[in-house]
Design a protein around this motif. Structure first.
Motif, short mmCIF file in Angstrom:
data_model
loop_
_atom_site.label_atom_id
_atom_site.label_comp_id
_atom_site.label_asym_id
_atom_site.label_seq_id
_atom_site.Cartn_x
_atom_site.Cartn_y
_atom_site.Cartn_z
N LEU A 80 0.83 -1.20 0.00
CA LEU A 80 0.00 0.00 0.00
C LEU A 80 0.87 1.25 0.00
N ASP A 81 1.92 1.24 0.80
CA ASP A 81 2.83 2.39 0.86
C ASP A 81 3.51 2.62 -0.49
N LYS A 136 2.30 1.72 -3.45
CA LYS A 136 1.28 2.23 -4.36
C LYS A 136 1.12 3.74 -4.16
N GLU A 137 1.06 4.17 -2.91
CA GLU A 137 0.92 5.60 -2.62
C GLU A 137 2.14 6.37 -3.10
N THR A 154 -6.14 5.83 -7.54
CA THR A 154 -6.03 5.58 -6.10
C THR A 154 -5.26 4.28 -5.90
N PRO A 155 -4.77 4.03 -4.70
CA PRO A 155 -4.09 2.76 -4.45
C PRO A 155 -4.96 1.55 -4.80
N ASP A 156 -6.26 1.66 -4.62
CA ASP A 156 -7.16 0.55 -4.95
C ASP A 156 -7.21 0.27 -6.45
#
Length: 86
Positions: free
Chosen positions: A6-7, A9-10, A22-24
């Motif tokens: 997640l980090d 992706k951000e 978005t990360p999703d």
């Protein structure tokens, strides 16, 4: 590992100024370059610098090993995690 993914992706979104993503929206297993997220060589350089700043990892330019590490978010997370344990 999911928190690290997640980090990352951000980090990709912010470092590359990817608007409307978005990360999703980023599948951790999808390719980052050409197909998948569609990043290019300039994006790779910027992402490499961002990874170096955030995690202190060293990325060798234009090596087959680096291409594997940059294959997906999942591969990047595994690379960063391995570098952190050294």
């Amino acid at each position: 590992m999911q928190a690290l993914e997640l980090d990352i992706k951000e980090l990709i979104i912010s470092a590359l100024a990817l608007e409307d993503i978005t990360p999703d929206d980023i599948d951790a297993e999808q390719p980052l370059f050409v197909k998948g997220l569609g990043l290019d060589s300039i994006d790779a350089l910027e992402l490499g610098l961002a990874l170096q700043r955030r995690y202190g990892v060293t990325v060798t330019a234009d090596s087959e090993e680096t291409r594997r590490h940059f294959g997906s978010v999942q591969a990047l997370a595994a690379f960063v995690a391995a570098q952190r344990t050294r």
